[in-house]
Design an enzyme around this catalytic site. Structure first.
Site, PDB file in Angstrom:
ATOM      1  N   ASP A 101      -6.302  -9.111  -9.769  1.00 20.29           N
ATOM      2  CA  ASP A 101      -6.528 -10.273  -8.916  1.00 20.29           C
ATOM      3  C   ASP A 101      -7.381 -11.275  -9.689  1.00 20.29           C
ATOM      4  O   ASP A 101      -8.453 -10.920 -10.190  1.00 20.29           O
ATOM      5  CB  ASP A 101      -7.260  -9.821  -7.634  1.00 20.29           C
ATOM      6  CG  ASP A 101      -7.560 -10.960  -6.670  1.00 20.29           C
ATOM      7  OD1 ASP A 101      -7.119 -12.103  -6.926  1.00 20.29           O
ATOM      8  OD2 ASP A 101      -8.233 -10.703  -5.663  1.00 20.29           O
ATOM      9  N   SER A 143     -10.004 -13.018   1.462  1.00 27.65           N
ATOM     10  CA  SER A 143      -9.768 -14.207   0.627  1.00 27.65           C
ATOM     11  C   SER A 143     -10.516 -15.424   1.187  1.00 27.65           C
ATOM     12  O   SER A 143     -11.743 -15.398   1.273  1.00 27.65           O
ATOM     13  CB  SER A 143      -8.256 -14.426   0.514  1.00 27.65           C
ATOM     14  OG  SER A 143      -7.965 -15.341  -0.493  1.00 27.65           O
ATOM     15  N   HIS A 152      -4.194  -8.899  -5.125  1.00 28.87           N
ATOM     16  CA  HIS A 152      -4.872  -9.692  -4.101  1.00 28.87           C
ATOM     17  C   HIS A 152      -4.291  -9.404  -2.700  1.00 28.87           C
ATOM     18  O   HIS A 152      -3.080  -9.457  -2.519  1.00 28.87           O
ATOM     19  CB  HIS A 152      -4.707 -11.179  -4.441  1.00 28.87           C
ATOM     20  CG  HIS A 152      -5.548 -12.088  -3.609  1.00 28.87           C
ATOM     21  ND1 HIS A 152      -6.924 -12.018  -3.604  1.00 28.87           N
ATOM     22  CD2 HIS A 152      -5.223 -13.071  -2.734  1.00 28.87           C
ATOM     23  CE1 HIS A 152      -7.397 -12.934  -2.772  1.00 28.87           C
ATOM     24  NE2 HIS A 152      -6.391 -13.578  -2.227  1.00 28.87           N
TER      25      HIS A 152
END
Ligand SMILES: *[C@@H]1O[C@H](CO)[C@@H](O)[C@H](O)[C@H]1NC(C)=O
Length: 348
Positions: free
Chosen positions: A291, A197, A323
């Site tokens: 996601d 991320s 995610h």
């Protein structure tokens, strides 16, 4: 006559203005919370009290987990760089079973958390990186970079850069603050950079900056990377503008120009370094089907391919996954697959 009316209306205007000011002041105290100082929560990241105070959301306060309880690895917590005012810390993990006479690749890794939460010492991150270290046979270095609100972007990028320079310093066998494991086992001709991320965003920005860098980077691994932009790309939902990931960026990068089109968060803007100049030989982008960041991850891969970049680019999508599933669901077969794919990327 006209003059008189004019005077009266001016007086009336001043009077009503005065009235408004008095009213505002008298109700100021009561309405404070709701109007002037409206609280904005960007859960699970921050709470903005609207009075100049912004705090990290207490539900997400970084937790410390001891080094991994995995017999396949050894681990220590170390100081990478000691600066006045702060220590840049990391968790270093090496596989227990490897031939000590042979050097193994080095992996510099960045945890996720939208630049404001998470930790290199968190349980999920530790469990995952221990498995990567054992499976891929690498020296894993999970960097505990600085976070907003104490340290806005670009502090994390500067920490990543400092860590890369510290790794490069191990080219020589002696020097201040060298790590014995990295010095003994780390193959500085096979340095990998990766992250989850926002950690993927940090890894990207590090590889962009490292052209040239203090050490050559072999591969870049982006797990569900955090990129944004004002123009929608395929597979990116229009609703993303309401999401915490979208709303947090102006906070964490509070001195940045161009909002979500800043070059740090949108690598496709004309102001960004062209993706064709990515300073590594291999790229693996890993996206998750469920996601909101999936579209931009795919787009990144496609744009690198289209840029004329000379390296090898690969993209894998985890079906039916959300995610950062590999941190939140360590037991899931999809996590094992991600680790296997990552290991193959490093070793093939
Ligand atoms: C802002 O409000 C919060 C919550 O009421 C309070 O804790 C904080 O001290 C205030 N900050 C300032 C600068 O007044």
């Amino acid at each position: 006559m006209a003059k008189k009316i004019n005077q009266i209306s001016i007086l009336l205007f001043i009077f009503s203005l005065a009235l408004l000011v008095t009213q505002t002041c008298s109700s100021h105290h009561k309405r404070r919370k709701h109007t002037l100082n409206q609280i904005v929560k960007v859960a699970p990241y921050i709470i903005d009290y609207g009075n100049g105070t912004i705090i990290r959301d207490p539900i997400a306060t970084p937790s410390y987990s001891p080094p991994p309880n995995n017999p396949q690895v050894q681990s220590r917590d170390i100081t990478v760089v000691s600066n006045p005012g702060y220590q840049l810390r990391a968790r270093i993990i090496i596989p227990t079973r490897h031939d000590p006479a042979r050097k193994i690749p080095v992996l510099l890794y960045f945890h996720g958390g939208a630049f404001c939460i998470g930790s290199a010492f968190g349980w999920g991150d530790t469990t995952y990186l221990a498995r990567v270290s054992a499976e891929a046979n690498v020296v894993g270095i999970s960097l505990d970079y600085r976070l907003y609100p104490e340290h806005p972007v670009p502090a994390p990028y500067d920490d990543a850069w400092a860590a890369l320079n510290w790794i490069a310093a191990h080219k020589s066998s002696s020097g201040p603050n060298l790590d014995p494991w990295l010095a003994q086992y780390g193959d500085l001709n096979r340095v990998f950079v990766g992250g989850d991320s926002s950690g993927g965003n940090i890894a990207h920005n590090l590889v962009i900056r490292a052209t040239p860098g203090p050490v050559s980077i072999t591969g870049l691994f982006l797990a569900m990377p955090y990129f944004l932009g004002s123009k929608r790309v395929p597979f990116e939902p229009a609703t993303i503008i309401y999401s915490p990931n979208y709303r947090i960026w102006p906070y964490v990068c509070n001195k940045c120009e161009d909002g979500v089109d800043n070059k740090y968060i949108n690598p496709f803007t004309p102001k960004a370094v062209p993706l064709g100049r990515l300073g590594c030989k291999k790229l693996l982008v890993y996206t998750a089907e469920i996601d909101e960041l999936r579209g931009r991850g795919r787009w990144y891969y496609q744009q690198v391919k289209a840029s004329g970049w000379k390296g090898q680019a690969q993209w894998i999508e985890a079906q039916g996954q959300e995610h950062i599933f590999h941190i939140s669901k360590p037991q899931d077969p999809a996590t094992t697959k991600l680790i296997n794919d990552f290991s193959a990327f490093i070793n093939n």
